[in-house]
Design a protein around this motif. Structure first.
Motif, PDB file in Angstrom:
ATOM      1  N   MET A   1     -84.015  76.457 -34.227  1.00 48.26           N
ATOM      2  CA  MET A   1     -83.475  77.544 -33.336  1.00 48.26           C
ATOM      3  C   MET A   1     -84.148  78.863 -33.905  1.00 48.26           C
ATOM      4  O   MET A   1     -84.320  79.220 -34.916  1.00 48.26           O
ATOM      5  CB  MET A   1     -82.170  77.786 -33.789  1.00 48.26           C
ATOM      6  CG  MET A   1     -81.359  78.920 -32.831  1.00 48.26           C
ATOM      7  SD  MET A   1     -79.700  79.018 -32.942  1.00 48.26           S
ATOM      8  CE  MET A   1     -79.183  79.082 -34.710  1.00 48.26           C
ATOM      9  N   GLU A   2     -84.657  79.613 -32.731  1.00 47.80           N
ATOM     10  CA  GLU A   2     -85.333  80.753 -32.953  1.00 47.80           C
ATOM     11  C   GLU A   2     -84.822  81.889 -32.330  1.00 47.80           C
ATOM     12  O   GLU A   2     -84.122  81.690 -31.555  1.00 47.80           O
ATOM     13  CB  GLU A   2     -86.946  80.406 -32.502  1.00 47.80           C
ATOM     14  CG  GLU A   2     -87.531  79.400 -33.201  1.00 47.80           C
ATOM     15  CD  GLU A   2     -89.038  79.221 -32.727  1.00 47.80           C
ATOM     16  OE1 GLU A   2     -89.551  79.984 -32.066  1.00 47.80           O
ATOM     17  OE2 GLU A   2     -89.775  78.029 -32.881  1.00 47.80           O
ATOM     18  N   LEU A   3     -85.482  82.927 -32.664  1.00 46.37           N
ATOM     19  CA  LEU A   3     -84.780  84.237 -31.893  1.00 46.37           C
ATOM     20  C   LEU A   3     -84.941  84.231 -30.500  1.00 46.37           C
ATOM     21  O   LEU A   3     -84.105  84.639 -29.772  1.00 46.37           O
ATOM     22  CB  LEU A   3     -85.503  85.510 -32.369  1.00 46.37           C
ATOM     23  CG  LEU A   3     -85.136  86.942 -32.175  1.00 46.37           C
ATOM     24  CD1 LEU A   3     -83.718  87.069 -32.285  1.00 46.37           C
ATOM     25  CD2 LEU A   3     -85.713  87.771 -32.510  1.00 46.37           C
ATOM     26  N   ARG A   4     -85.952  83.736 -29.995  1.00 48.53           N
ATOM     27  CA  ARG A   4     -86.036  83.720 -28.330  1.00 48.53           C
ATOM     28  C   ARG A   4     -84.889  82.641 -27.899  1.00 48.53           C
ATOM     29  O   ARG A   4     -84.551  83.295 -26.570  1.00 48.53           O
ATOM     30  CB  ARG A   4     -87.377  82.955 -28.003  1.00 48.53           C
ATOM     31  CG  ARG A   4     -87.459  81.716 -28.277  1.00 48.53           C
ATOM     32  CD  ARG A   4     -88.910  81.392 -27.462  1.00 48.53           C
ATOM     33  NE  ARG A   4     -89.055  79.734 -27.693  1.00 48.53           N
ATOM     34  CZ  ARG A   4     -89.469  79.146 -28.761  1.00 48.53           C
ATOM     35  NH1 ARG A   4     -89.839  79.904 -29.835  1.00 48.53           N
ATOM     36  NH2 ARG A   4     -89.487  77.869 -28.725  1.00 48.53           N
ATOM     37  N   HIS A   5     -84.376  81.723 -28.599  1.00 47.94           N
ATOM     38  CA  HIS A   5     -83.285  80.918 -28.070  1.00 47.94           C
ATOM     39  C   HIS A   5     -81.938  81.952 -27.874  1.00 47.94           C
ATOM     40  O   HIS A   5     -81.390  81.870 -26.842  1.00 47.94           O
ATOM     41  CB  HIS A   5     -83.145  79.869 -28.991  1.00 47.94           C
ATOM     42  CG  HIS A   5     -84.054  78.878 -28.948  1.00 47.94           C
ATOM     43  ND1 HIS A   5     -84.874  78.453 -30.249  1.00 47.94           N
ATOM     44  CD2 HIS A   5     -84.659  78.012 -27.946  1.00 47.94           C
ATOM     45  CE1 HIS A   5     -85.843  77.582 -29.862  1.00 47.94           C
ATOM     46  NE2 HIS A   5     -85.597  77.304 -28.287  1.00 47.94           N
ATOM     47  N   LEU A   6     -81.792  82.733 -28.556  1.00 49.93           N
ATOM     48  CA  LEU A   6     -80.727  83.411 -28.682  1.00 49.93           C
ATOM     49  C   LEU A   6     -80.659  84.781 -27.441  1.00 49.93           C
ATOM     50  O   LEU A   6     -79.860  84.817 -26.956  1.00 49.93           O
ATOM     51  CB  LEU A   6     -80.393  84.403 -30.124  1.00 49.93           C
ATOM     52  CG  LEU A   6     -80.288  83.629 -31.063  1.00 49.93           C
ATOM     53  CD1 LEU A   6     -79.860  84.552 -32.447  1.00 49.93           C
ATOM     54  CD2 LEU A   6     -79.277  82.771 -31.255  1.00 49.93           C
ATOM     55  N   ARG A   7     -81.920  85.251 -27.338  1.00 50.63           N
ATOM     56  CA  ARG A   7     -82.287  85.951 -26.237  1.00 50.63           C
ATOM     57  C   ARG A   7     -82.077  85.372 -24.824  1.00 50.63           C
ATOM     58  O   ARG A   7     -81.502  85.752 -23.755  1.00 50.63           O
ATOM     59  CB  ARG A   7     -83.578  86.796 -26.168  1.00 50.63           C
ATOM     60  CG  ARG A   7     -83.905  87.693 -27.556  1.00 50.63           C
ATOM     61  CD  ARG A   7     -85.090  88.430 -27.358  1.00 50.63           C
ATOM     62  NE  ARG A   7     -85.389  89.257 -28.664  1.00 50.63           N
ATOM     63  CZ  ARG A   7     -84.756  90.078 -29.327  1.00 50.63           C
ATOM     64  NH1 ARG A   7     -83.943  90.755 -28.517  1.00 50.63           N
ATOM     65  NH2 ARG A   7     -85.327  90.738 -30.417  1.00 50.63           N
ATOM     66  N   TYR A   8     -82.538  84.285 -24.786  1.00 48.05           N
ATOM     67  CA  TYR A   8     -82.561  83.527 -23.496  1.00 48.05           C
ATOM     68  C   TYR A   8     -81.020  83.001 -23.227  1.00 48.05           C
ATOM     69  O   TYR A   8     -80.421  83.055 -22.165  1.00 48.05           O
ATOM     70  CB  TYR A   8     -83.441  82.083 -23.791  1.00 48.05           C
ATOM     71  CG  TYR A   8     -84.788  82.366 -23.647  1.00 48.05           C
ATOM     72  CD1 TYR A   8     -85.447  83.832 -23.239  1.00 48.05           C
ATOM     73  CD2 TYR A   8     -85.739  81.470 -23.920  1.00 48.05           C
ATOM     74  CE1 TYR A   8     -86.610  83.775 -23.172  1.00 48.05           C
ATOM     75  CE2 TYR A   8     -87.026  81.712 -24.189  1.00 48.05           C
ATOM     76  CZ  TYR A   8     -87.642  82.940 -23.681  1.00 48.05           C
ATOM     77  OH  TYR A   8     -88.967  83.165 -23.645  1.00 48.05           O
ATOM     78  N   PHE A   9     -80.377  82.650 -24.222  1.00 47.58           N
ATOM     79  CA  PHE A   9     -78.982  82.334 -24.023  1.00 47.58           C
ATOM     80  C   PHE A   9     -78.145  83.245 -23.842  1.00 47.58           C
ATOM     81  O   PHE A   9     -77.207  83.302 -22.698  1.00 47.58           O
ATOM     82  CB  PHE A   9     -78.458  81.476 -25.394  1.00 47.58           C
ATOM     83  CG  PHE A   9     -76.954  81.243 -25.154  1.00 47.58           C
ATOM     84  CD1 PHE A   9     -76.531  80.340 -24.449  1.00 47.58           C
ATOM     85  CD2 PHE A   9     -76.052  82.037 -26.065  1.00 47.58           C
ATOM     86  CE1 PHE A   9     -75.173  80.053 -24.319  1.00 47.58           C
ATOM     87  CE2 PHE A   9     -74.530  81.569 -25.776  1.00 47.58           C
ATOM     88  CZ  PHE A   9     -74.233  80.621 -24.797  1.00 47.58           C
ATOM     89  N   GLU A  10     -78.181  84.247 -24.404  1.00 47.71           N
ATOM     90  CA  GLU A  10     -77.364  85.753 -23.972  1.00 47.71           C
ATOM     91  C   GLU A  10     -77.608  86.055 -22.303  1.00 47.71           C
ATOM     92  O   GLU A  10     -76.536  86.603 -21.868  1.00 47.71           O
ATOM     93  CB  GLU A  10     -77.862  86.926 -24.991  1.00 47.71           C
ATOM     94  CG  GLU A  10     -76.910  88.099 -24.679  1.00 47.71           C
ATOM     95  CD  GLU A  10     -77.366  89.069 -23.587  1.00 47.71           C
ATOM     96  OE1 GLU A  10     -76.493  89.745 -23.210  1.00 47.71           O
ATOM     97  OE2 GLU A  10     -78.588  89.125 -23.154  1.00 47.71           O
ATOM     98  N   ALA A  11     -78.804  85.884 -21.807  1.00 45.31           N
ATOM     99  CA  ALA A  11     -79.209  86.343 -20.457  1.00 45.31           C
ATOM    100  C   ALA A  11     -78.432  85.119 -19.733  1.00 45.31           C
ATOM    101  O   ALA A  11     -77.889  85.718 -18.627  1.00 45.31           O
ATOM    102  CB  ALA A  11     -80.722  86.402 -20.271  1.00 45.31           C
ATOM    103  N   VAL A  12     -78.641  83.941 -19.872  1.00 46.37           N
ATOM    104  CA  VAL A  12     -77.980  82.920 -19.322  1.00 46.37           C
ATOM    105  C   VAL A  12     -76.378  83.121 -19.080  1.00 46.37           C
ATOM    106  O   VAL A  12     -75.791  83.155 -18.093  1.00 46.37           O
ATOM    107  CB  VAL A  12     -78.286  81.631 -19.535  1.00 46.37           C
ATOM    108  CG1 VAL A  12     -77.524  80.393 -18.738  1.00 46.37           C
ATOM    109  CG2 VAL A  12     -79.831  81.306 -19.317  1.00 46.37           C
ATOM    110  N   ALA A  13     -75.979  83.236 -20.398  1.00 46.23           N
ATOM    111  CA  ALA A  13     -74.256  83.281 -20.641  1.00 46.23           C
ATOM    112  C   ALA A  13     -73.819  84.635 -19.846  1.00 46.23           C
ATOM    113  O   ALA A  13     -72.665  84.605 -19.574  1.00 46.23           O
ATOM    114  CB  ALA A  13     -73.845  83.171 -22.051  1.00 46.23           C
TER     115      ALA A  13
END
Length: 292
Positions: A1-13
């Motif tokens: 899990m990388e930082l970009r995953h958090l940013r991507y998930f926050e946008a989708v959610a």
């Protein structure tokens, strides 16, 4: 899990739509979908119910979103503070502490330090004493206040004070008829111990207070937080031994009594990197020495 995953998930959610999230992130939709799938695989949890119309977060997804927002917000704060420091606008000084020190000398020290250095970014981190050692050596904090001796050659420790320990009891408890309570009397009561983890910690100090007098208390409950432990005492689930400064946490449903035996104390220990001669740390140590 990388930082970009958090940013991507926050946008989708937040958008609840892959197309809109992809536009917001300035990437194509297929790679965004693959990144979210990779995140779910890494976590071993489904975060999105893609069959729902409209798409929804799963319970695990709602929890992960809450944590993600906190992490990204904290990273933004760290980034902004770092930029200010790099631009020479702010210096930075990190202080670690165990929660019980917030009821004693630490708040006044922080107020005085900030008043003397309004240009300094003061960062506060709640850490166990053991965690403070790692944070000091990693440069995440400059000084720490704990209650255990670390015995680390890279860390210099100074005992700031030996704080008396008192018994916290539920209001109207039968033992409150005594002005002082012996450890023998307290050992007959169910004990609320904190913190439950990580260990070693203040909990081990409390157990040693009893063992040093040949007593074996019965631990009824363990709590991770000081305020939780006091709440359990208020609910009548047991008694707790706490530093005297905790009496400032006023509650109508909890009373305190001194411990009868002499020398039942918990030290407040200031820890800092051995050989650190920074001016800010030097001034902070002066404030500690001149307190009162």
């Amino acid at each position: 899990m990388e930082l970009r995953h958090l940013r991507y998930f926050e946008a989708v959610a937040t958008e609840m739509n892959f197309s809109r999230a992809a536009e917001r992130l300035h990437i194509a939709q297929p790679p965004l979908s693959r990144q979210i799938q990779q995140l779910e695989e890494a976590l071993g949890a489904q975060l999105l119910d893609r069959k729902a119309r409209p798409m929804q977060l799963t319970p695990a997804g709602r929890f992960f979103l809450e944590q993600t927002v906190q992490v990204l917000g904290r990273l933004a704060e760290v980034g902004e503070a770092t930029r200010r420091i790099a631009q020479g606008q702010r210096a930075w000084f990190g202080i670690g502490f165990v929660p019980s020190t917030l009821y004693g000398l630490l708040p006044e020290l922080i107020r005085r330090f900030r008043a003397d250095h309004p240009e300094v970014e003061v960062s506060l981190s709640e850490l166990t004493t053991v965690q403070q050692a790692d944070a000091l050596k990693a440069g995440r904090i400059d000084v720490g206040f704990g209650r255990l001796p670390l015995g680390d050659p890279d860390i210099q420790a100074e005992t700031v004070l030996e704080e008396a320990v008192v018994a916290a009891l539920p209001a109207r408890h039968a033992l409150l008829r005594h002005e002082r309570l012996s450890l023998a009397l307290l050992a007959e009561e169910p004990l609320v111990l904190y913190p439950a983890r990580p260990r070693p910690s203040y909990a081990d100090q409390v157990l040693q207070m009893f063992r040093g007098h040949g007593l074996a208390p019965r631990v009824a409950m363990e709590a991770n937080e000081l305020q939780t432990a006091i709440g359990l005492v208020a609910a009548g689930l047991g008694v707790a031994l706490v530093p005297e400064s905790v009496r400032r946490l006023h509650r109508d449903d909890v009373d305190y009594r001194p411990v009868a035996e002499a020398g039942v104390v918990s030290p407040v220990i200031m820890n800092f990197r051995r050989g650190d001669r920074s001016a800010l740390l030097g001034h902070f140590k002066e404030l500690v020495s001149s307190r009162g």
